[in-house]
Write a protein that holds these residues in place. Structure first.
Motif, PDB file in Angstrom:
ATOM      1  N   VAL A   1       0.784  -1.111   0.085  1.00 26.69           N
ATOM      2  CA  VAL A   1      -0.058   0.081   0.210  1.00 26.69           C
ATOM      3  C   VAL A   1       0.627   1.386  -0.022  1.00 26.69           C
ATOM      4  O   VAL A   1       0.668   2.161  -0.680  1.00 26.69           O
ATOM      5  CB  VAL A   1      -0.949  -0.185   1.145  1.00 26.69           C
ATOM      6  N   ASN A   2       2.065   1.215   0.797  1.00 27.82           N
ATOM      7  CA  ASN A   2       2.670   2.313   0.824  1.00 27.82           C
ATOM      8  C   ASN A   2       3.524   2.622  -0.450  1.00 27.82           C
ATOM      9  O   ASN A   2       3.648   3.866  -1.120  1.00 27.82           O
ATOM     10  CB  ASN A   2       3.882   2.361   1.850  1.00 27.82           C
ATOM     11  N   GLN A   3       3.792   1.593  -1.411  1.00 30.48           N
ATOM     12  CA  GLN A   3       4.512   1.611  -2.543  1.00 30.48           C
ATOM     13  C   GLN A   3       3.440   2.215  -3.461  1.00 30.48           C
ATOM     14  O   GLN A   3       3.535   3.066  -4.333  1.00 30.48           O
ATOM     15  CB  GLN A   3       4.584   0.501  -3.245  1.00 30.48           C
ATOM     16  N   LEU A   4       1.914   1.931  -3.362  1.00 25.02           N
ATOM     17  CA  LEU A   4       0.955   2.588  -4.429  1.00 25.02           C
ATOM     18  C   LEU A   4       0.856   4.098  -3.759  1.00 25.02           C
ATOM     19  O   LEU A   4       0.909   5.039  -4.822  1.00 25.02           O
ATOM     20  CB  LEU A   4      -0.476   2.110  -3.768  1.00 25.02           C
ATOM     21  N   ARG A   5       1.099   4.483  -2.644  1.00 25.59           N
ATOM     22  CA  ARG A   5       1.046   6.056  -2.127  1.00 25.59           C
ATOM     23  C   ARG A   5       2.376   6.540  -3.003  1.00 25.59           C
ATOM     24  O   ARG A   5       2.131   7.549  -3.413  1.00 25.59           O
ATOM     25  CB  ARG A   5       1.374   6.082  -0.655  1.00 25.59           C
ATOM     26  N   VAL A   6       3.471   5.984  -2.937  1.00 25.78           N
ATOM     27  CA  VAL A   6       4.726   6.621  -3.574  1.00 25.78           C
ATOM     28  C   VAL A   6       4.516   6.913  -4.941  1.00 25.78           C
ATOM     29  O   VAL A   6       4.936   7.936  -5.546  1.00 25.78           O
ATOM     30  CB  VAL A   6       6.036   5.596  -3.425  1.00 25.78           C
ATOM     31  N   ASN A   7       3.670   5.911  -5.687  1.00 22.40           N
ATOM     32  CA  ASN A   7       3.457   6.115  -7.200  1.00 22.40           C
ATOM     33  C   ASN A   7       2.198   7.154  -7.360  1.00 22.40           C
ATOM     34  O   ASN A   7       2.249   7.295  -8.823  1.00 22.40           O
ATOM     35  CB  ASN A   7       3.276   4.425  -7.799  1.00 22.40           C
ATOM     36  N   ASP A   8       1.379   7.491  -6.461  1.00 25.00           N
ATOM     37  CA  ASP A   8       0.250   8.291  -6.925  1.00 25.00           C
ATOM     38  C   ASP A   8       0.971   9.519  -7.263  1.00 25.00           C
ATOM     39  O   ASP A   8       1.561  10.169  -6.569  1.00 25.00           O
ATOM     40  CB  ASP A   8      -0.334   8.420  -5.418  1.00 25.00           C
ATOM     41  N   PRO A   9       0.450   9.966  -8.392  1.00 20.79           N
ATOM     42  CA  PRO A   9       0.705  11.390  -8.912  1.00 20.79           C
ATOM     43  C   PRO A   9       0.578  12.628  -8.038  1.00 20.79           C
ATOM     44  O   PRO A   9       1.232  13.251  -7.918  1.00 20.79           O
ATOM     45  CB  PRO A   9       0.079  11.519 -10.012  1.00 20.79           C
ATOM     46  N   ALA A  10      -0.401  12.293  -7.209  1.00 19.53           N
ATOM     47  CA  ALA A  10      -0.895  13.495  -6.294  1.00 19.53           C
ATOM     48  C   ALA A  10       0.324  13.494  -5.267  1.00 19.53           C
ATOM     49  O   ALA A  10       0.636  14.676  -4.807  1.00 19.53           O
ATOM     50  CB  ALA A  10      -2.272  13.399  -5.541  1.00 19.53           C
ATOM     51  N   ILE A  11       0.785  12.359  -4.766  1.00 19.90           N
ATOM     52  CA  ILE A  11       1.715  12.379  -3.547  1.00 19.90           C
ATOM     53  C   ILE A  11       3.276  12.706  -4.355  1.00 19.90           C
ATOM     54  O   ILE A  11       4.129  13.301  -3.903  1.00 19.90           O
ATOM     55  CB  ILE A  11       1.594  10.887  -3.087  1.00 19.90           C
ATOM     56  N   ARG A  12       3.657  12.086  -5.496  1.00 22.00           N
ATOM     57  CA  ARG A  12       4.635  11.922  -6.207  1.00 22.00           C
ATOM     58  C   ARG A  12       5.069  13.622  -6.560  1.00 22.00           C
ATOM     59  O   ARG A  12       6.202  14.042  -6.588  1.00 22.00           O
ATOM     60  CB  ARG A  12       4.838  11.142  -7.456  1.00 22.00           C
ATOM     61  N   SER A  13       3.992  14.182  -7.055  1.00 27.54           N
ATOM     62  CA  SER A  13       4.252  15.858  -7.094  1.00 27.54           C
ATOM     63  C   SER A  13       4.295  16.471  -6.132  1.00 27.54           C
ATOM     64  O   SER A  13       4.677  17.652  -6.116  1.00 27.54           O
ATOM     65  CB  SER A  13       2.937  16.116  -8.047  1.00 27.54           C
TER      66      SER A  13
END
Length: 104
Positions: free
Chosen positions: A72-84
């Motif tokens: 789930v944390n990897q999904l967070r890291v790859n989320d464009p809203a988070i990554r940006s």
């Protein structure tokens, strides 16, 4: 029996008024965010996702099925809203979930 677990993903926008006053650049990032989560929904990773109309300020919600919190944390890291850097997210495990069939 599946070893997968459910997690709540809370997307926290940069300001309480974000849903009403996004800049064009922010709206573009959020478009990428929706596309990202739509793909996760299509793949069966996301169970549900969408905005929550909290009167104190809208935020995003997803329920995720995953093997563990690291996935789930990897999904967070790859989320464009988070990554940006536009938003942040909290992840919380759901020890139990009770689901009824969706109405037509």
């Amino acid at each position: 029996m599946s070893s997968k677990q459910l997690f709540v993903y809370k997307l926290i926008p940069p300001r309480p008024t974000f849903a009403a006053d996004q800049t064009p650049a922010e709206a573009a990032i959020m478009g990428q965010h929706v596309a990202y989560w739509s793909e996760l929904l299509h793949r069966g990773v996301a169970v549900v996702f969408g905005p929550v109309a909290d009167p104190t300020g809208a935020w995003g919600l997803a329920v995720i099925e995953a093997e563990n919190a690291d996935q789930v944390n990897q999904l967070r890291v790859n989320d464009p809203a988070i990554r940006s850097g536009l938003a942040s997210a909290e992840i919380h495990p759901m020890p139990a979930a009770f689901v009824r069939p969706l109405a037509d």
